[in-house]
Design a protein around this motif. Structure first.
Motif, PDB file in Angstrom:
ATOM      1  N   LYS A 134       0.827  -1.215   0.000  1.00 49.28           N
ATOM      2  CA  LYS A 134       0.000   0.000   0.000  1.00 49.28           C
ATOM      3  C   LYS A 134       0.852   1.251   0.000  1.00 49.28           C
ATOM      4  CE  LYS A 134      -4.322  -1.742   1.840  1.00 49.28           C
ATOM      5  NZ  LYS A 134      -5.408  -1.572   2.837  1.00 49.28           N
ATOM      6  N   ALA A 135       1.946   1.210   0.747  1.00 50.58           N
ATOM      7  CA  ALA A 135       2.824   2.384   0.776  1.00 50.58           C
ATOM      8  C   ALA A 135       3.520   2.582  -0.554  1.00 50.58           C
ATOM      9  CB  ALA A 135       3.854   2.231   1.899  1.00 50.58           C
ATOM     10  N   PHE A 136       3.986   1.497  -1.157  1.00 50.13           N
ATOM     11  CA  PHE A 136       4.728   1.613  -2.414  1.00 50.13           C
ATOM     12  C   PHE A 136       3.834   2.087  -3.544  1.00 50.13           C
ATOM     13  CE2 PHE A 136       6.681  -0.058  -6.305  1.00 50.13           C
ATOM     14  CZ  PHE A 136       7.977   0.433  -6.162  1.00 50.13           C
ATOM     15  N   THR A 137       2.615   1.582  -3.598  1.00 46.51           N
ATOM     16  CA  THR A 137       1.695   1.987  -4.665  1.00 46.51           C
ATOM     17  C   THR A 137       1.023   3.320  -4.374  1.00 46.51           C
ATOM     18  OG1 THR A 137      -0.156   0.784  -3.652  1.00 46.51           O
ATOM     19  CG2 THR A 137       1.210  -0.424  -5.258  1.00 46.51           C
ATOM     20  N   GLY A 138       1.097   3.767  -3.115  1.00 49.57           N
ATOM     21  CA  GLY A 138       0.395   4.981  -2.724  1.00 49.57           C
ATOM     22  C   GLY A 138      -1.101   4.784  -2.573  1.00 49.57           C
ATOM     23  N   ARG A 139      -1.543   3.535  -2.609  1.00 51.92           N
ATOM     24  CA  ARG A 139      -2.980   3.217  -2.489  1.00 51.92           C
ATOM     25  C   ARG A 139      -3.270   2.800  -1.047  1.00 51.92           C
ATOM     26  NH1 ARG A 139      -2.959  -0.104  -8.299  1.00 51.92           N
ATOM     27  NH2 ARG A 139      -2.480   1.760  -9.553  1.00 51.92           N
ATOM     28  N   TYR A 140      -3.271   3.786  -0.183  1.00 52.31           N
ATOM     29  CA  TYR A 140      -3.367   3.514   1.252  1.00 52.31           C
ATOM     30  C   TYR A 140      -4.707   2.912   1.641  1.00 52.31           C
ATOM     31  CZ  TYR A 140       0.739   6.467   1.020  1.00 52.31           C
ATOM     32  OH  TYR A 140       1.957   6.980   0.683  1.00 52.31           O
ATOM     33  N   ARG A 141      -5.731   3.153   0.845  1.00 45.32           N
ATOM     34  CA  ARG A 141      -7.030   2.520   1.055  1.00 45.32           C
ATOM     35  C   ARG A 141      -7.319   1.502  -0.045  1.00 45.32           C
ATOM     36  NH1 ARG A 141      -9.970   5.296   4.913  1.00 45.32           N
ATOM     37  NH2 ARG A 141      -9.153   7.353   5.457  1.00 45.32           N
ATOM     38  N   ASP A 196      13.643  -2.020  -4.492  1.00 48.27           N
ATOM     39  CA  ASP A 196      13.012  -0.702  -4.434  1.00 48.27           C
ATOM     40  C   ASP A 196      11.823  -0.689  -3.479  1.00 48.27           C
ATOM     41  OD1 ASP A 196      11.575  -2.371  -6.144  1.00 48.27           O
ATOM     42  OD2 ASP A 196      10.964  -0.758  -7.490  1.00 48.27           O
ATOM     43  N   VAL A 197      11.122  -1.818  -3.380  1.00 53.46           N
ATOM     44  CA  VAL A 197      10.003  -1.880  -2.439  1.00 53.46           C
ATOM     45  C   VAL A 197      10.522  -1.941  -1.006  1.00 53.46           C
ATOM     46  CG1 VAL A 197       7.971  -3.175  -1.709  1.00 53.46           C
ATOM     47  CG2 VAL A 197       8.536  -3.024  -4.145  1.00 53.46           C
ATOM     48  N   MET A 198      11.491  -2.801  -0.769  1.00 50.97           N
ATOM     49  CA  MET A 198      12.014  -2.963   0.587  1.00 50.97           C
ATOM     50  C   MET A 198      12.783  -1.733   1.070  1.00 50.97           C
ATOM     51  SD  MET A 198      10.791  -5.783   1.551  1.00 50.97           S
ATOM     52  CE  MET A 198      11.670  -5.935   3.104  1.00 50.97           C
ATOM     53  N   ALA A 199      13.210  -0.879   0.132  1.00 52.24           N
ATOM     54  CA  ALA A 199      13.891   0.354   0.521  1.00 52.24           C
ATOM     55  C   ALA A 199      12.992   1.273   1.333  1.00 52.24           C
ATOM     56  CB  ALA A 199      14.396   1.082  -0.726  1.00 52.24           C
ATOM     57  N   LEU A 200      11.688   1.031   1.282  1.00 52.32           N
ATOM     58  CA  LEU A 200      10.770   1.816   2.109  1.00 52.32           C
ATOM     59  C   LEU A 200      11.112   1.710   3.589  1.00 52.32           C
ATOM     60  CD1 LEU A 200       7.381   0.775   0.445  1.00 52.32           C
ATOM     61  CD2 LEU A 200       8.404   3.063   0.371  1.00 52.32           C
ATOM     62  N   PHE A 201      11.759   0.599   3.975  1.00 52.45           N
ATOM     63  CA  PHE A 201      12.052   0.347   5.383  1.00 52.45           C
ATOM     64  C   PHE A 201      13.501   0.674   5.751  1.00 52.45           C
ATOM     65  CE2 PHE A 201       8.563  -2.412   4.131  1.00 52.45           C
ATOM     66  CZ  PHE A 201       7.638  -2.172   5.136  1.00 52.45           C
ATOM     67  N   ALA A 246      16.956   6.420   5.227  1.00 57.55           N
ATOM     68  CA  ALA A 246      16.265   7.318   4.301  1.00 57.55           C
ATOM     69  C   ALA A 246      15.256   8.198   5.037  1.00 57.55           C
ATOM     70  CB  ALA A 246      15.551   6.498   3.235  1.00 57.55           C
ATOM     71  N   PRO A 247      15.175   9.471   4.668  1.00 60.89           N
ATOM     72  CA  PRO A 247      14.156  10.339   5.269  1.00 60.89           C
ATOM     73  C   PRO A 247      12.757   9.805   4.980  1.00 60.89           C
ATOM     74  CG  PRO A 247      15.785  11.623   4.040  1.00 60.89           C
ATOM     75  CD  PRO A 247      16.024  10.197   3.705  1.00 60.89           C
ATOM     76  N   GLY A 248      11.909   9.773   5.974  1.00 58.12           N
ATOM     77  CA  GLY A 248      10.537   9.326   5.782  1.00 58.12           C
ATOM     78  C   GLY A 248      10.372   7.833   5.642  1.00 58.12           C
TER      79      GLY A 248
END
Length: 425
Positions: free
Chosen positions: A143-150, A303-308, A312-314
Motif C-alpha cells: 500500500k505504501a509503495f503503490t500509494g494506495r493507502y485505502r 526498491d520496495v524494501m527500501a521503504l524500510f 532514508a528520510p521518511g
C-alpha cells in the motif's frame, strides 16, 4: 450425520477417552485459566486434545505415557523434527552469549544472506516473529509503495495467511456486506485485519478479472496468494494462473505477493517460485526457517524494501522487540547451512510430492465426522496428525526407521479405508 457413523465414532471416542485420562485432567485444569483450555485454536479437538510432555526425533510422548509418530510436523514448522543435535548445540552455544542484545548482530545478516540465496526474487529481507506478521508488513509495504493507502487486496477463497487473514470456503460475499450479517463467516470482518478484500476463486483467472473490473481503476494495491493452498487442501496453483496474476498485477500497478510461509520448504528449499518463471514482487516466509524458534520474514524487490531503510528520510518504521532475536537468527542460519541443505530439501520434497488439482475436490458431501473418526483412529494407532487430516513430513522421517513408520502409516490408512468403506459409500 448418519446414525451408523455416529455409532462408530462413539466407539473410537470411548477408546480414546479410556486411554487418555491424564490428558483429560490436564485439559480440564487448563480451562480454569485459558478459554477452552487453549491458546491456539487449531490444536483443540473433541473430546479434548492430548497433553504432550516431550518430543525427540519424530516421536511425541503424552502425559498418559503413549508414544506417537509425529506426522503433524508443527504444521510444517517442525521440519527438523525434534531435538536435532545441530540445532540443540547451536542453542546451547548461543545462550552462553546472552539472550537479548537490543542491538544488531552478525547472525541476522547471515540468515538474510542464506534466504536471499534460496529465493531469487528476494533482494532484501526483513524479519518478523511470525508468518502472520510477515503478511501484515507485506501488505503495508504494498500500500505504501503503490500509494494506495485505502487500496483493495485480492485474495482467494480457501486461503489462510495467518491469524488475521483467514478466508475459508464460503466466505466470498462477506466483504461485500455493509449492513446485517448474512452468514456464519460474518465474524471474519472482526477477526481479519481491516483491509478491503476482494475474494476470488483459486485457479480461476476469470474470477480475478471480474473482480478487478468491478472496482475503480487504480484501486487495487496487492494480489496476495499462496502458490499452494495450505489449510485449503494442498491445492497447487496452475502455472498459467500464476502467470496471469503476474500480468494483471503489472497492468493494475499492484504488487504480487507470494505467501510461501508453508511452501518455502518445497523442491530444493526455494519454495514453489523456484520452479516457475513467475517472480513475485514480495514473498512472505515463516515456520521452519527459524530452526524451531518463532520466525517470520518478508522480502522482495530492492526498491520496495527500501521503504524500510532507516537511513532514508521518511522511511517506514518497522518495530518488533524480537525481530532479530539471537536464538532465531543463529539457529535458523545453522539449520539452513548444515541441516536443511538444498539436497536434503529435494529428498524430502520427493518423498511427499503429491497434490490435488482443485479446491472443488474437497467439496464433496461426505459426512465431516468421517475426518474426526479418521483422526481418532490414527491416534489410537500411534500417529499424530491434524484433525483435518493434514500431514507434514520432517527430516527425521527420512531415516530408515522413520521410513518404516511411514510404510506402517500407509498400511494403517489402507486398513481404515477398508473397514470404513460402508461409511464412505
Amino acid at each position: 450425520m448418519t446414525d451408523h457413523i455416529q455409532i462408530v465414532y462413539g466407539e473410537a471416542e470411548a477408546c480414546y477417552v479410556a486411554a487418555n485420562p491424564i490428558s483429560r485432567a490436564a485439559h480440564e485444569a487448563a480451562t480454569a485459566s485459558l478459554p477452552g483450555g487453549n491458546t491456539r485454536s487449531v490444536l483443540h479437538w473433541e473430546p479434548y486434545p492430548l497433553c504432550i510432555t516431550s518430543a525427540e526425533g519424530y516421536t511425541l510422548r503424552d502425559a498418559d505415557g503413549h508414544a506417537y509418530v509425529d506426522l503433524l510436523g508443527e504444521y510444517s514448522a517442525g521440519l527438523y523434527g525434534h531435538s536435532h543435535p545441530v540445532l540443540l548445540a547451536t542453542i546451547a552455544e548461543t545462550v552462553q552469549r546472552g539472550l537479548s542484545y537490543g542491538g544488531p548482530h552478525v547472525a541476522e545478516a547471515r540468515l538474510a544472506t542464506l534466504i536471499k540465496g534460496r529465493f531469487p526474487s528476494i533482494e532484501r529481507v526483513r524479519f518478523t516473529n511470525s508468518g502472520t506478521e510477515a503478511n501484515l508488513m507485506a501488505l503495508a509495504a504494498a500500500k505504501a509503495f503503490t500509494g494506495r493507502y485505502r487500496g483493495k487486496v485480492v485474495v482467494f477463497e480457501g486461503a489462510y495467511h495467518g491469524g488475521v487473514f483467514a478466508f475459508p470456503f464460503g466466505c466470498k460475499g462477506v466483504w461485500d456486506v455493509k449492513e446485517e450479517a448474512v452468514s456464519k463467516y460474518e465474524v471474519l470482518r472482526a477477526l481479519n485485519a481491516p483491509h478491503d478484500f476482494l475474494v476470488a476463486t483459486y485457479n480461476d483467472a476469470a474470477s480475478v478479472d471480474a473482480l478487478v473490473a468491478s472496482v475503480p481503476e487504480g484501486s487495487v494495491a496487492a494480489i496476495l496468494l499462496e502458490p499452494m493452498l495450505g489449510s485449503g487442501g494442498g491445492v497447487c496453483a496452475k502455472p498459467e494462473f500464476l502467470s496471469h496474476l503476474r500480468r494483471r498485477a503489472d497492468e493494475l500497478g499492484a504488487l504480487l505477493i507470494f505467501d510461501e510461509v508453508m511452501t518455502s520448504r518445497m523442491y530444493a528449499g526455494g519454495g514453489i517460485q523456484s520452479e516457475l518463471n513467475v517472480r513475485p514482487d514480495l514473498t512472505t516466509l515463516g515456520k521452519y526457517i527459524g530452526g524451531g524458534m518463532s520466525f517470520g520474514a518478508f522480502g522482495g524487490r530492492e526498491d520496495v524494501m527500501a521503504l524500510f531503510d532507516p537511513r532514508a528520510p521518511g522511511a517506514l518504521p518497522h518495530a518488533g522487540t524480537f525481530n532479530n532475536n539471537v536464538l532465531t537468527m543463529n539457529v535458523g542460519a545453522a539449520g539452513l547451512e548444515r541441516v536443511f541443505t538444498p539436497e536434503k530439501a529435494r529428498e524430502l520434497h520427493d518423498m511427499g510430492d503429491e497434490d490435488i488439482a482443485s479446491p472443488a475436490d474437497w467439496k464433496a458431501d461426505e459426512d465431516p465426522r468421517l475426518l474426526d473418526l479418521f483422526h481418532l483412529e490414527m491416534l489410537n494407532e500411534g500417529f499424530y496428525l491434524a484433525r483435518r487430516g493434514y500431514v507434514s513430513l520432517s527430516l527425521a522421517l527420512l531415516e530408515p526407521d522413520g521410513r518404516r513408520e511411514l510404510d506402517r502409516f500407509v498400511n494403517v490408512v489402507q486398513s481404515f479405508v477398508g473397514k470404513s468403506q460402508h461409511l464412505i459409500e
